[in-house]
Design a protein around this motif. Sequence first.
Motif, PDB file in Angstrom:
ATOM      1  N   GLY A 199       0.673  -1.157   0.064  1.00  0.00           N
ATOM      2  CA  GLY A 199      -0.166  -0.074   0.040  1.00  0.00           C
ATOM      3  C   GLY A 199       0.946   1.454  -0.052  1.00  0.00           C
ATOM      4  N   VAL A 200       2.042   1.084  -0.308  1.00  0.00           N
ATOM      5  CA  VAL A 200       2.909   2.423  -0.312  1.00  0.00           C
ATOM      6  C   VAL A 200       3.697   2.444  -1.934  1.00  0.00           C
ATOM      7  CG1 VAL A 200       5.128   3.405   0.528  1.00  0.00           C
ATOM      8  CG2 VAL A 200       3.632   1.705   1.964  1.00  0.00           C
TER       9      VAL A 200
ATOM     10  N   SER B 185      17.018  19.764 -10.410  1.00  0.00           N
ATOM     11  CA  SER B 185      18.107  20.784 -10.430  1.00  0.00           C
ATOM     12  C   SER B 185      17.792  21.971  -9.119  1.00  0.00           C
ATOM     13  CB  SER B 185      18.481  21.562 -11.600  1.00  0.00           C
ATOM     14  OG  SER B 185      17.026  22.333 -11.923  1.00  0.00           O
ATOM     15  N   GLU B 186      16.368  21.879  -8.506  1.00  0.00           N
ATOM     16  CA  GLU B 186      15.959  22.903  -7.581  1.00  0.00           C
ATOM     17  C   GLU B 186      16.075  22.514  -6.358  1.00  0.00           C
ATOM     18  OE1 GLU B 186      12.023  24.781  -8.505  1.00  0.00           O
ATOM     19  OE2 GLU B 186      12.126  23.828 -10.340  1.00  0.00           O
ATOM     20  N   VAL B 187      16.750  21.518  -5.991  1.00  0.00           N
ATOM     21  CA  VAL B 187      17.232  21.243  -4.561  1.00  0.00           C
ATOM     22  C   VAL B 187      18.676  20.992  -4.430  1.00  0.00           C
ATOM     23  CG1 VAL B 187      14.802  20.364  -4.218  1.00  0.00           C
ATOM     24  CG2 VAL B 187      16.576  18.629  -4.974  1.00  0.00           C
ATOM     25  N   ASN B 188      19.172  21.217  -3.160  1.00  0.00           N
ATOM     26  CA  ASN B 188      20.660  20.997  -2.754  1.00  0.00           C
ATOM     27  C   ASN B 188      20.897  19.792  -1.991  1.00  0.00           C
ATOM     28  OD1 ASN B 188      19.915  22.238  -0.565  1.00  0.00           O
ATOM     29  ND2 ASN B 188      20.938  24.036  -0.866  1.00  0.00           N
ATOM     30  N   ARG B 189      19.757  19.426  -1.531  1.00  0.00           N
ATOM     31  CA  ARG B 189      19.631  17.927  -0.632  1.00  0.00           C
ATOM     32  C   ARG B 189      18.267  17.314  -0.878  1.00  0.00           C
ATOM     33  NH1 ARG B 189      18.748  19.088   5.770  1.00  0.00           N
ATOM     34  NH2 ARG B 189      18.755  16.704   5.561  1.00  0.00           N
ATOM     35  N   PRO B 190      18.509  15.841  -0.559  1.00  0.00           N
ATOM     36  CA  PRO B 190      17.183  15.192  -0.783  1.00  0.00           C
ATOM     37  C   PRO B 190      15.941  15.658   0.094  1.00  0.00           C
ATOM     38  CG  PRO B 190      18.997  13.615  -0.524  1.00  0.00           C
ATOM     39  CD  PRO B 190      19.546  15.012  -0.285  1.00  0.00           C
ATOM     40  N   VAL B 191      14.831  15.957  -0.611  1.00  0.00           N
ATOM     41  CA  VAL B 191      13.670  16.515   0.110  1.00  0.00           C
ATOM     42  C   VAL B 191      12.497  15.489   0.132  1.00  0.00           C
ATOM     43  CG1 VAL B 191      14.570  18.972   0.136  1.00  0.00           C
ATOM     44  CG2 VAL B 191      13.012  17.905  -1.611  1.00  0.00           C
ATOM     45  N   ALA B 192      11.605  15.652   0.911  1.00  0.00           N
ATOM     46  CA  ALA B 192      10.505  14.584   0.751  1.00  0.00           C
ATOM     47  C   ALA B 192       9.213  15.132   1.263  1.00  0.00           C
ATOM     48  CB  ALA B 192      10.764  13.354   1.994  1.00  0.00           C
ATOM     49  N   VAL B 193       8.271  14.534   0.701  1.00  0.00           N
ATOM     50  CA  VAL B 193       6.588  14.702   1.046  1.00  0.00           C
ATOM     51  C   VAL B 193       6.120  13.550   1.410  1.00  0.00           C
ATOM     52  CG1 VAL B 193       6.837  16.984  -0.430  1.00  0.00           C
ATOM     53  CG2 VAL B 193       5.873  14.499  -1.412  1.00  0.00           C
ATOM     54  N   LEU B 194       5.151  13.649   2.168  1.00  0.00           N
ATOM     55  CA  LEU B 194       4.152  12.468   2.417  1.00  0.00           C
ATOM     56  C   LEU B 194       2.784  12.809   2.200  1.00  0.00           C
ATOM     57  CD1 LEU B 194       3.628   9.690   3.562  1.00  0.00           C
ATOM     58  CD2 LEU B 194       3.906  10.744   5.973  1.00  0.00           C
ATOM     59  N   LEU B 195       1.999  11.810   1.508  1.00  0.00           N
ATOM     60  CA  LEU B 195       0.689  11.941   1.310  1.00  0.00           C
ATOM     61  C   LEU B 195       0.106  10.926   1.830  1.00  0.00           C
ATOM     62  CD1 LEU B 195      -1.637  13.617  -0.128  1.00  0.00           C
ATOM     63  CD2 LEU B 195      -0.900  12.509  -2.165  1.00  0.00           C
ATOM     64  N   ARG B 196      -1.066  10.877   2.591  1.00  0.00           N
ATOM     65  CA  ARG B 196      -1.707   9.621   2.871  1.00  0.00           C
ATOM     66  C   ARG B 196      -3.148   9.951   2.217  1.00  0.00           C
ATOM     67  NH1 ARG B 196      -3.398   9.303   8.850  1.00  0.00           N
ATOM     68  NH2 ARG B 196      -5.048  10.650   8.301  1.00  0.00           N
ATOM     69  N   LEU B 197      -3.573   8.933   1.443  1.00  0.00           N
ATOM     70  CA  LEU B 197      -4.869   8.772   0.830  1.00  0.00           C
ATOM     71  C   LEU B 197      -5.969   8.252   1.502  1.00  0.00           C
ATOM     72  CD1 LEU B 197      -3.416   7.458  -2.723  1.00  0.00           C
ATOM     73  CD2 LEU B 197      -3.679   9.944  -1.726  1.00  0.00           C
TER      74      LEU B 197
ATOM     75  N   ASP C 159       6.168  -2.512   9.782  1.00  0.00           N
ATOM     76  CA  ASP C 159       4.420  -2.751   9.857  1.00  0.00           C
ATOM     77  C   ASP C 159       4.005  -1.763  10.912  1.00  0.00           C
ATOM     78  OD1 ASP C 159       4.490  -4.682   7.882  1.00  0.00           O
ATOM     79  OD2 ASP C 159       4.171  -6.237   9.214  1.00  0.00           O
ATOM     80  N   ALA C 160       4.613  -1.767  11.915  1.00  0.00           N
ATOM     81  CA  ALA C 160       3.968  -0.941  12.951  1.00  0.00           C
ATOM     82  C   ALA C 160       4.188   0.640  12.712  1.00  0.00           C
ATOM     83  CB  ALA C 160       4.680  -1.143  14.154  1.00  0.00           C
ATOM     84  N   LYS C 161       5.201   1.100  12.303  1.00  0.00           N
ATOM     85  CA  LYS C 161       5.281   2.430  11.885  1.00  0.00           C
ATOM     86  C   LYS C 161       4.462   2.649  10.773  1.00  0.00           C
ATOM     87  CE  LYS C 161       9.912   3.167  13.369  1.00  0.00           C
ATOM     88  NZ  LYS C 161      10.898   1.854  13.485  1.00  0.00           N
ATOM     89  N   ARG C 162       4.154   1.796   9.752  1.00  0.00           N
ATOM     90  CA  ARG C 162       3.344   2.141   8.461  1.00  0.00           C
ATOM     91  C   ARG C 162       1.933   2.129   8.949  1.00  0.00           C
ATOM     92  NH1 ARG C 162       4.141  -2.035   5.823  1.00  0.00           N
ATOM     93  NH2 ARG C 162       2.549  -3.147   6.178  1.00  0.00           N
ATOM     94  N   GLU C 163       1.580   1.234   9.926  1.00  0.00           N
ATOM     95  CA  GLU C 163      -0.009   1.376  10.542  1.00  0.00           C
ATOM     96  C   GLU C 163      -0.177   2.597  11.449  1.00  0.00           C
ATOM     97  OE1 GLU C 163      -2.694  -0.561   9.503  1.00  0.00           O
ATOM     98  OE2 GLU C 163      -1.105  -1.706   8.384  1.00  0.00           O
ATOM     99  N   ALA C 164       0.961   3.056  12.054  1.00  0.00           N
ATOM    100  CA  ALA C 164       0.768   4.248  13.009  1.00  0.00           C
ATOM    101  C   ALA C 164       0.530   5.365  11.908  1.00  0.00           C
ATOM    102  CB  ALA C 164       1.938   4.380  13.737  1.00  0.00           C
ATOM    103  N   LEU C 165       1.069   5.611  10.803  1.00  0.00           N
ATOM    104  CA  LEU C 165       0.956   6.665   9.759  1.00  0.00           C
ATOM    105  C   LEU C 165      -0.407   6.629   9.185  1.00  0.00           C
ATOM    106  CD1 LEU C 165       4.382   6.687   7.925  1.00  0.00           C
ATOM    107  CD2 LEU C 165       3.567   8.330   9.605  1.00  0.00           C
ATOM    108  N   LEU C 166      -0.848   5.293   8.918  1.00  0.00           N
ATOM    109  CA  LEU C 166      -2.229   5.198   8.292  1.00  0.00           C
ATOM    110  C   LEU C 166      -3.401   5.502   9.437  1.00  0.00           C
ATOM    111  CD1 LEU C 166      -1.788   2.019   6.330  1.00  0.00           C
ATOM    112  CD2 LEU C 166      -2.198   4.417   5.490  1.00  0.00           C
ATOM    113  N   ASP C 167      -3.066   5.483  10.455  1.00  0.00           N
ATOM    114  CA  ASP C 167      -3.931   5.398  11.642  1.00  0.00           C
ATOM    115  C   ASP C 167      -4.145   6.825  12.459  1.00  0.00           C
ATOM    116  OD1 ASP C 167      -4.882   2.868  11.555  1.00  0.00           O
ATOM    117  OD2 ASP C 167      -3.791   2.227  13.071  1.00  0.00           O
ATOM    118  N   ALA C 168      -2.734   7.639  12.104  1.00  0.00           N
ATOM    119  CA  ALA C 168      -2.796   8.993  12.729  1.00  0.00           C
ATOM    120  C   ALA C 168      -4.052   9.833  12.305  1.00  0.00           C
ATOM    121  CB  ALA C 168      -1.497   9.906  12.056  1.00  0.00           C
ATOM    122  N   PRO C 169      -4.496  10.743  13.119  1.00  0.00           N
ATOM    123  CA  PRO C 169      -5.706  11.505  13.003  1.00  0.00           C
ATOM    124  C   PRO C 169      -5.603  12.507  11.808  1.00  0.00           C
ATOM    125  CG  PRO C 169      -4.800  12.017  15.278  1.00  0.00           C
ATOM    126  CD  PRO C 169      -3.956  10.842  14.587  1.00  0.00           C
ATOM    127  N   ASP C 170      -4.424  13.090  11.682  1.00  0.00           N
ATOM    128  CA  ASP C 170      -4.257  14.147  10.754  1.00  0.00           C
ATOM    129  C   ASP C 170      -2.727  14.250  10.344  1.00  0.00           C
ATOM    130  OD1 ASP C 170      -2.957  15.234  12.753  1.00  0.00           O
ATOM    131  OD2 ASP C 170      -4.948  16.500  13.434  1.00  0.00           O
TER     132      ASP C 170
END
Length: 153
Positions: free
Chosen positions: A60-61, A69-81, A125-136
């Motif tokens: 599910g990930v 060329s617009e970043v000078n270090r790795p940057v991340a985003v997280l989207l929960r559907l 699994d525990a971390k992934r589930e915690a992200l899925l269960d987080a309220p916001d």
Amino acid sequence: MNANFQLLPEAVATGRLESKQDVLEQVAALFARAYAIDSTQALEGIEVREKLGSTGFGNGVAIPHARSSEVNRPVAVLLRLESPVDFDAADGMPVELVFGLLSPENAGAAHLHALAAISRLVRDDAKREALLDAPDAEAMFALLSNHLDRDAA
């Protein structure tokens, strides 16, 4: 926050999207909002990588990623559907968590280390589930901050 990649609070969001393309566009929009990156360029990079093969990681990930060329270090985003979206993942499962990653064009090892850090996180699994269960999104960011700070120590 972490030596492998930067993740800002405004780079974490939840949303209801209908298709893989909608998801990729939202990931690009998150990069634009959080890191002042041109969303069109971010989307083009992610789409080029996606054409090589789905970044649907499994369980599910998805981890759409590209060089920029617009970043000078790795940057991340997280989207929960709010509802799973088909992402052509290898395991056939629709995607609920999407980690986007942009790295500098010449960041070979740094890009791979950032991808590895994200994949270790979502394989837990525990971390992934915690992200899925987080309220916001704020709670999701707090969970990630705690995890990434521990890993960096």
